[in-house]
Design a protein around this motif. Structure first.
Motif, PDB file in Angstrom:
ATOM      1  N   LYS A  56       2.612  34.969 -19.172  1.00 54.30           N
ATOM      2  CA  LYS A  56       2.969  33.550 -19.068  1.00 54.30           C
ATOM      3  C   LYS A  56       2.897  33.038 -17.635  1.00 54.30           C
ATOM      4  O   LYS A  56       2.544  31.895 -17.391  1.00 54.30           O
ATOM      5  CB  LYS A  56       4.371  33.334 -19.633  1.00 54.30           C
TER       6      LYS A  56
ATOM      7  N   CYS B 102      -1.053  32.763 -16.508  1.00 51.40           N
ATOM      8  CA  CYS B 102      -2.002  31.961 -17.277  1.00 51.40           C
ATOM      9  C   CYS B 102      -2.552  30.811 -16.452  1.00 51.40           C
ATOM     10  O   CYS B 102      -1.899  30.298 -15.533  1.00 51.40           O
ATOM     11  CB  CYS B 102      -1.322  31.418 -18.539  1.00 51.40           C
TER      12      CYS B 102
ATOM     13  N   ASP C 145      -3.954  26.892 -16.269  1.00 52.91           N
ATOM     14  CA  ASP C 145      -3.781  25.605 -16.948  1.00 52.91           C
ATOM     15  C   ASP C 145      -5.116  25.034 -17.415  1.00 52.91           C
ATOM     16  O   ASP C 145      -5.159  24.314 -18.407  1.00 52.91           O
ATOM     17  CB  ASP C 145      -3.097  24.602 -16.013  1.00 52.91           C
TER      18      ASP C 145
ATOM     19  N   SER D 133      -2.819  28.534 -20.589  1.00 54.77           N
ATOM     20  CA  SER D 133      -1.379  28.343 -20.729  1.00 54.77           C
ATOM     21  C   SER D 133      -1.053  27.515 -21.962  1.00 54.77           C
ATOM     22  O   SER D 133      -1.942  26.966 -22.626  1.00 54.77           O
ATOM     23  CB  SER D 133      -0.816  27.664 -19.473  1.00 54.77           C
ATOM     24  N   GLU D 134       0.222  27.402 -22.284  1.00 54.58           N
ATOM     25  CA  GLU D 134       0.647  26.601 -23.429  1.00 54.58           C
ATOM     26  C   GLU D 134       0.310  25.124 -23.188  1.00 54.58           C
ATOM     27  O   GLU D 134       0.754  24.517 -22.207  1.00 54.58           O
ATOM     28  CB  GLU D 134       2.154  26.759 -23.663  1.00 54.58           C
ATOM     29  N   GLY D 135      -0.488  24.567 -24.081  1.00 56.15           N
ATOM     30  CA  GLY D 135      -0.949  23.193 -23.901  1.00 56.15           C
ATOM     31  C   GLY D 135      -2.030  23.060 -22.864  1.00 56.15           C
ATOM     32  O   GLY D 135      -2.350  21.940 -22.443  1.00 56.15           O
TER      33      GLY D 135
ATOM     34  N   ARG E  73      -2.125  30.876 -32.275  1.00 55.87           N
ATOM     35  CA  ARG E  73      -2.402  29.669 -31.504  1.00 55.87           C
ATOM     36  C   ARG E  73      -3.385  28.798 -32.276  1.00 55.87           C
ATOM     37  O   ARG E  73      -4.053  29.264 -33.211  1.00 55.87           O
ATOM     38  CB  ARG E  73      -2.967  30.011 -30.119  1.00 55.87           C
TER      39      ARG E  73
ATOM     40  N   ARG F 135      -2.502  25.342 -28.145  1.00 56.15           N
ATOM     41  CA  ARG F 135      -1.053  25.393 -28.305  1.00 56.15           C
ATOM     42  C   ARG F 135      -0.675  26.592 -29.176  1.00 56.15           C
ATOM     43  O   ARG F 135      -1.513  27.164 -29.870  1.00 56.15           O
ATOM     44  CB  ARG F 135      -0.521  24.102 -28.924  1.00 56.15           C
ATOM     45  N   THR F 136       0.617  26.933 -29.155  1.00 56.54           N
ATOM     46  CA  THR F 136       1.138  28.064 -29.914  1.00 56.54           C
ATOM     47  C   THR F 136       2.112  27.566 -30.969  1.00 56.54           C
ATOM     48  O   THR F 136       2.940  26.693 -30.691  1.00 56.54           O
ATOM     49  CB  THR F 136       1.847  29.061 -28.985  1.00 56.54           C
TER      50      THR F 136
END
Length: 610
Positions: free
Chosen positions: A208, A211, A213, A235-237, A293, A314-315
């Motif tokens: 995390k 990651c 972006d 990364s997330e998003g 994801r 996204r996850t």
């Protein structure tokens, strides 16, 4: 060069272009100007955007000037992505040339205005992030296949709100060139050169904290080997920017190869370019689903000789269950070109819960109901919208309000305007020329055909992927009814049609819809009324994909001759049939070479073929 001899100037300018003294926008550099500092023998200077790249003349590191539009569009998309993400972190980016504030904090927009005084206080909360400065709350960007590093240098110089940019390439010469270009453009505080295998670099960044972006992949050919690592390392998003230049595979020339790379069978059809976009989105979503994801497409374009997609990853285990119903297989008629989509899964809302089940089908019979021919089966492919219209409008507003920022701003504005006008819930499209060719009749004007569908109560739009495309929610039967009505005023000689041809089968049926071809005002979209640059002509000679970079440099003469063989073949059309004798067919050349082996006497050969 004196103005009285323009032909001498043109020849002189052509020579300077070949020697690298005219940049990509056509700006002439004086021969008396001092040489670029740090320029080594055998190198030239490439200027694009705000970047100045030292580039070897030998084909040791890949570079294609035609993809300036790709790089400009990426800078525009990443800028708007950074604007949205950093606004949530309390940072406001500052883009040179922007006079008005384009986007405020997303929470402010959703809650509405809360008074001028409170709005001023909220504005003061924002910290600014200018271009070229390191932002600690900014984005971490990875260009996995950087080559000369031009794209990464442009990110560092043109996109605000960045924390770091990693330009990676497995080639030692490319990595050294990236480091030189970073120092030459004074962006070493942002840009880091890396010589690693792109997949291994992304696999190691799956944590995390590590990651990225934004991950940009622009390979030579297919990005398939890097997709599994990319959907994990973002990364997330985060934002994935993917380019595919293997269009022959994705457009139906090799369906089995397409399946091995992307898990989908491509078919030869008129809508092949949009199908290619939906194939790569299907492949991305499928690989992301393995790691719980899923993807959200922001912008997907098919331009020039490649496709380019921008997706957020996204996850969410619950959202991944919806992925089966987002994919579909396509039934394509080999006779008339009518197509039908069959979803892979089905979901039904039951209050707070969602019930998932297998889809029922097929949507068609054994043979086409319109022409009696058989169906081809293609896919699976992404059947949901391929653009986020709200996000695209933000990018379009930013580019239109600051046109001097990019060299291809006019084309970006034209393409994005068409994207916002497309029907988002209608997959694939028909081509007007194909419809007319199927029934062997004259082609109606695009406005007449669109007006007929609008009069019938259906929606219709263009597609950025094809100039004569018709995206509509009207079923295939309505389209053929419109063509039957058009054929009545432009009759076809039925006696010349074969008994088994789709044209005779279609025209033998009476239309159930009486089409009106009176042109409506709403049949002409705004992008067409404003004469925006929607479909660009070939920008230069030998345009298209370039040769792959070689370690020793250079391009084989055989490859160059093959690339130039059909360039400009339609510019000088033959009007005198006598000139056709100068262009013998392939069989003639084969027979001639065979006789040359048997009869080496040159006079005998000339007499035999006189």
């Amino acid at each position: 060069v004196p103005l009285k001899a323009p032909h001498r100037y043109l020849a002189f300018r052509k020579e300077r272009v070949l020697k690298g003294t005219v940049d990509q926008r056509g700006a002439f550099q004086s021969l008396d100007a001092p040489a670029e500092p740090g320029l080594m023998p055998g190198e030239t200077v490439v200027r694009e955007g705000k970047a100045v790249i030292l580039f070897p003349n030998a084909n040791e590191v890949f570079y294609n000037p035609v993809q300036e539009f790709n790089r400009d569009l990426t800078c525009a998309v990443v800028t708007e992505f950074a604007r949205e993400v950093l606004a949530q972190r309390g940072v406001r980016i500052v883009v040179p040339g922007e006079t008005d504030r384009v986007v405020v904090r997303l929470a402010d927009e959703r809650n509405g205005g809360e008074g001028e005084g409170e709005g001023e206080e909220r504005r003061e909360e924002f910290r600014t992030a200018p271009v070229g400065k390191r932002c600690e709350e900014g984005l971490r960007v990875l260009e996995g296949l950087a080559a000369s590093g031009l794209r990464s240098v442009r990110f560092s110089l043109e996109v605000p709100g960045l924390k770091s940019v990693t330009a990676n390439d497995c080639s030692a010469k490319a990595a050294a060139l990236i480091a030189r270009n970073a120092a030459h453009n004074n962006v070493t505080h942002l840009l880091e050169a890396s010589q690693r295998d792109a997949s291994m670099l992304m696999y190691e960044a799956r944590g995390k904290k590590e990651c990225y972006d934004v991950i940009d992949l622009d390979p030579y050919g297919s990005p398939a080997p890097f997709l599994d690592a990319a959907v994990q390392a973002v990364s997330e998003g985060g934002l994935l920017c993917i380019t595919c230049t293997d269009m022959a595979v994705m457009a139906g020339n090799s369906g089995e190869t397409c399946y091995s790379k992307y898990g989908s069978v491509s078919i030869k059809s008129k809508y092949c370019h949009e199908m290619a976009l939906r194939i790569i989105l299907h492949s991305l979503d499928q690989r992301a689903n393995v790691y719980q994801r899923y993807i959200e497409p922001l912008l997907s374009v098919s331009v020039d000789f490649y496709i380019r997609v921008f997706v957020r990853v996204r996850t969410g285990q619950a959202k991944v269950k919806n992925s089966a119903s987002k994919q579909a297989v396509v039934y394509n008629c080999v006779g008339c070109g009518a197509f039908h989509l069959q979803r892979m899964g089905k979901r039904i809302s039951q209050g707070k819960h969602m019930k998932y089940s297998a889809a029922t089908g097929p949507p068609v019979g054994l043979n086409c109901e319109h022409c009696g021919q058989r169906y081809q089966l293609g896919g699976p492919l992404w059947a949901e919208p391929i653009h986020d219209t709200e996000f695209v409008q933000k990018v379009l507003a930013a580019v239109s309000g600051n046109p001097s920022r990019f060299g291809t701003s006019k084309r970006i504005e034209g393409v994005l305007s068409m994207v916002t006008e497309e029907l988002q819930d209608v997959p694939l499209y028909y081509v007007l020329d194909q419809l007319s060719s199927t029934v062997h009749c004259n082609t109606p004007s695009m406005l007449q055909f669109r007006s007929a569908l609008l009069h019938a109560g259906y929606r219709v739009s263009f597609s950025h992927a094809c100039k004569n495309a018709v995206k509509t929610d009207a079923p295939a039967g309505v389209l053929w009814d419109v063509m039957r009505c058009w054929e009545k005023s432009n009759p076809v000689k039925r006696e010349r049609l074969s008994e088994t041809s789709p044209a005779l089968r279609i025209l033998s049926t009476e239309p159930t819809l009486q089409a009106s071809f009176d042109v409506r005002d709403d049949a002409n979209p705004q992008s067409r009324k404003r004469h925006l640059t929607r479909f660009q002509e070939n920008p230069q000679a030998n345009w298209g994909p370039k040769a792959r970079a070689k370690a020793g440099g250079g391009v084989s003469s055989e490859l160059e001759d093959r690339r130039k063989q059909f360039q400009g073949k339609r510019k000088t059309q033959i009007t005198d049939s006598a000139q056709l004798k100068n262009f013998p067919c392939k069989k003639f050349r084969k027979v001639r070479s065979f006789h040359a082996l048997l009869f080496p006497n040159e006079r005998f050969i000339k007499a035999a073929f006189r």
